[in-house]
Motif scaffolding. Sequence first.
Motif, mmCIF file in Angstrom:
data_model
loop_
_atom_site.group_PDB
_atom_site.id
_atom_site.type_symbol
_atom_site.label_atom_id
_atom_site.label_comp_id
_atom_site.label_asym_id
_atom_site.label_seq_id
_atom_site.Cartn_x
_atom_site.Cartn_y
_atom_site.Cartn_z
ATOM 1 N N ALA A 19 64.519 32.237 62.283
ATOM 2 C CA ALA A 19 65.832 32.868 62.145
ATOM 3 C C ALA A 19 66.419 33.006 63.541
ATOM 4 O O ALA A 19 65.845 33.701 64.384
ATOM 5 C CB ALA A 19 65.723 34.233 61.475
ATOM 6 N N PRO A 20 67.534 32.363 63.817
ATOM 7 C CA PRO A 20 68.099 32.404 65.169
ATOM 8 C C PRO A 20 68.787 33.726 65.461
ATOM 9 O O PRO A 20 69.157 34.485 64.562
ATOM 10 C CB PRO A 20 69.125 31.264 65.139
ATOM 11 N N GLY A 21 68.966 34.006 66.753
ATOM 12 C CA GLY A 21 69.757 35.150 67.161
ATOM 13 C C GLY A 21 69.013 36.473 67.131
ATOM 14 O O GLY A 21 67.788 36.536 66.947
ATOM 15 N N ASP A 22 69.773 37.547 67.287
ATOM 16 C CA ASP A 22 69.227 38.896 67.375
ATOM 17 C C ASP A 22 69.866 39.809 66.338
ATOM 18 O O ASP A 22 70.912 39.487 65.769
ATOM 19 C CB ASP A 22 69.494 39.496 68.765
ATOM 20 N N VAL A 23 69.232 40.949 66.112
ATOM 21 C CA VAL A 23 69.829 42.012 65.303
ATOM 22 C C VAL A 23 70.174 43.171 66.235
ATOM 23 O O VAL A 23 69.519 43.383 67.263
ATOM 24 C CB VAL A 23 68.890 42.481 64.179
ATOM 25 N N PHE A 24 71.206 43.936 65.869
ATOM 26 C CA PHE A 24 71.722 45.013 66.712
ATOM 27 C C PHE A 24 71.897 46.269 65.868
ATOM 28 O O PHE A 24 72.516 46.224 64.809
ATOM 29 C CB PHE A 24 73.085 44.626 67.304
ATOM 30 N N VAL A 25 71.368 47.381 66.356
ATOM 31 C CA VAL A 25 71.558 48.661 65.673
ATOM 32 C C VAL A 25 71.817 49.730 66.732
ATOM 33 O O VAL A 25 71.324 49.650 67.862
ATOM 34 C CB VAL A 25 70.340 49.054 64.810
ATOM 35 N N ALA A 26 72.610 50.741 66.363
ATOM 36 C CA ALA A 26 72.975 51.801 67.298
ATOM 37 C C ALA A 26 72.988 53.142 66.585
ATOM 38 O O ALA A 26 73.239 53.218 65.374
ATOM 39 C CB ALA A 26 74.351 51.521 67.908
ATOM 40 N N SER A 27 72.736 54.193 67.331
ATOM 41 C CA SER A 27 72.774 55.549 66.806
ATOM 42 C C SER A 27 73.507 56.436 67.805
ATOM 43 O O SER A 27 73.196 56.430 69.008
ATOM 44 C CB SER A 27 71.352 56.082 66.580
ATOM 45 N N HIS A 28 74.486 57.207 67.312
ATOM 46 C CA HIS A 28 75.259 58.106 68.160
ATOM 47 C C HIS A 28 74.660 59.513 68.060
ATOM 48 O O HIS A 28 74.539 60.071 66.966
ATOM 49 C CB HIS A 28 76.723 58.127 67.727
ATOM 50 N N GLU A 29 74.321 60.080 69.221
ATOM 51 C CA GLU A 29 73.678 61.391 69.284
ATOM 52 C C GLU A 29 74.496 62.323 70.177
ATOM 53 O O GLU A 29 75.255 61.862 71.034
ATOM 54 C CB GLU A 29 72.258 61.254 69.857
ATOM 55 N N PRO A 30 74.344 63.630 69.991
ATOM 56 C CA PRO A 30 74.974 64.558 70.941
ATOM 57 C C PRO A 30 74.518 64.233 72.364
ATOM 58 O O PRO A 30 73.372 63.814 72.573
ATOM 59 C CB PRO A 30 74.471 65.930 70.489
ATOM 60 N N GLY A 31 75.416 64.392 73.319
ATOM 61 C CA GLY A 31 75.142 63.980 74.691
ATOM 62 C C GLY A 31 73.812 64.477 75.226
ATOM 63 O O GLY A 31 73.496 65.669 75.140
ATOM 64 N N LEU A 32 73.017 63.562 75.783
ATOM 65 C CA LEU A 32 71.699 63.880 76.320
ATOM 66 C C LEU A 32 71.680 63.603 77.819
ATOM 67 O O LEU A 32 72.221 62.595 78.276
ATOM 68 C CB LEU A 32 70.617 63.034 75.642
ATOM 69 N N PHE A 36 62.431 40.721 63.365
ATOM 70 C CA PHE A 36 62.935 41.981 62.814
ATOM 71 C C PHE A 36 64.223 41.718 62.038
ATOM 72 O O PHE A 36 65.149 41.117 62.582
ATOM 73 C CB PHE A 36 63.252 42.987 63.937
ATOM 74 N N ASP A 37 64.277 42.161 60.795
ATOM 75 C CA ASP A 37 65.557 42.132 60.100
ATOM 76 C C ASP A 37 66.286 43.446 60.381
ATOM 77 O O ASP A 37 65.800 44.301 61.130
ATOM 78 C CB ASP A 37 65.372 41.888 58.603
ATOM 79 N N ALA A 38 67.469 43.634 59.793
ATOM 80 C CA ALA A 38 68.273 44.816 60.085
ATOM 81 C C ALA A 38 67.541 46.096 59.683
ATOM 82 O O ALA A 38 67.603 47.111 60.392
ATOM 83 C CB ALA A 38 69.613 44.720 59.371
ATOM 84 N N ARG A 39 66.833 46.069 58.563
ATOM 85 C CA ARG A 39 66.110 47.258 58.118
ATOM 86 C C ARG A 39 65.008 47.621 59.101
ATOM 87 O O ARG A 39 64.844 48.805 59.460
ATOM 88 C CB ARG A 39 65.510 47.000 56.733
ATOM 89 N N ALA A 40 64.258 46.630 59.552
ATOM 90 C CA ALA A 40 63.175 46.900 60.491
ATOM 91 C C ALA A 40 63.724 47.395 61.833
ATOM 92 O O ALA A 40 63.173 48.321 62.441
ATOM 93 C CB ALA A 40 62.334 45.642 60.699
ATOM 94 N N ALA A 41 64.805 46.768 62.304
ATOM 95 C CA ALA A 41 65.401 47.211 63.562
ATOM 96 C C ALA A 41 65.883 48.653 63.458
ATOM 97 O O ALA A 41 65.744 49.439 64.409
ATOM 98 C CB ALA A 41 66.553 46.285 63.948
#
Length: 350
Positions: A164-177, A326-331
Motif C-alpha cells: 500500500a503506497p503512501g502514508d496515513v495521517f492522524v491528528a488530535s487537538h489538546e488544550p495547550g501543553l 498501519f491503516d487509519a484505524r491503527a494510526a
Amino acid sequence: MTRLASDHAHRVVGLYGDPTVSWSILLEAELGVAAPEPEKLRARLAAAVQQYPHLGALPEIEPITDPVAVRDRFASAPYERAAPLVRVAAGAETLLIAAHHGALDGLGLLALLGILLDVPVSSAATGIGERSGGTPFALSAVQRLAEALFAPPGRIAPDREREAPGDVFVASHEPGLRLGAAGFVAAAAHATERWNRAHGARTARVVAALGASRRSGAAPEPVHDSAFFRLRLSPAADVAAVLAAQPPEPDFPARSSRLARLGTRLLASRLGSTFLVSNLGAVSTADTVRSLAFYPAASGRSGVAFGAATTGGTTTVTVRARRKDFDARAAAGLLREFRDAVQDQAARRS
C-alpha cells in the motif's frame, strides 16, 4: 536555477536519507479567518521564490476540494528534478503547505506560512545554535552500517503488512501543553512500549530520532537549517540527560557515491531509528491560526513520525505512518497512546 535548487534539496537529505520515501513535510493550518484569495497567495509565494531561489520553481495554488486526497498527494508525490519544491493548497479557512525537507525544515514551513498569510509568525523554539556533531561523518556512517547489519534499531510493531503506497495521517487537538523536546521524545518512547506490548511484541534497542533547528524561532526564514539527534533509550532512561549529553549527527558530505546510495536503498528497512519526533514549539500567529498540524517525514525502521505544535491555546499532536504497515484505524490507536503519554509527561512537569 530551478534544477540547481532541486539538486541542492536532494543533496541536503544526504546519505542518511531513506531514498524510498518522498521527504515531503507538511503543515496544515486551520485559520480563524478566511484564507487569502489564491491570487494574493500566488503573488506572495512568487515574491518568496524570487527572494529565496532555493525554493525552486513557483507552484500553482491548488484548491482544497478533498482534504485527504490533497494531503496524500502532497505527501507522497516525489519531488522531480526542476519541479517546485513547495506545494500550497487553500480552502475556505485552511492552508496546507508541503515542502521537500531539503529545501525547508519545520521552522521554514512556519516562515512560509507567515509569508502567505502576511502576518508575523514565530516560535518559542530556541534552537541548538552551533552545537556540532561529535563524530566525523565517515566514522558515523560505518557505525550506522554495522548497526543496520548486526543490531538494527527496534521498531514499532506494524498492525498489518501489505502493499500500500503512501502514508496515513492522524491528528488530535489538546488544550495547550508546555512540554519540551525531551518530554515529547519520552512520550513517544512510552507510546511505543505500550503499543508493542498490546501487539505482543518486544520493545528493544529503542533509538529515537529528534529533529532540531539550529536557529531560534523568533524570526524564522523559509530555509533549511536543522540537525537531528539519535538517542539510544533504555526503558528507564532520563531523556533530558541523554539529549544533553548527545551531540547531533554530523553534517552530510556535499557529495555521495552511487555505491553509497545503493547501500542506503538496500538497507533502508534496517537503517534509521525506531521513530522520529519533531516539535515546532509554542507558535505565535497574530491570532490568525486556530491550530497547526505538523507532519514530519516518516522514514526509518518503523516509518512513524510524531509531530507537535502549539498555537492559540491548542496543542496538536500528530502521527504519520506508512500505509503498508498501519491503516487509519491503527494510526488512530497509536495516536491515542502518544496523546495519553504526552498528557502524562505534561502532568509530571506541572
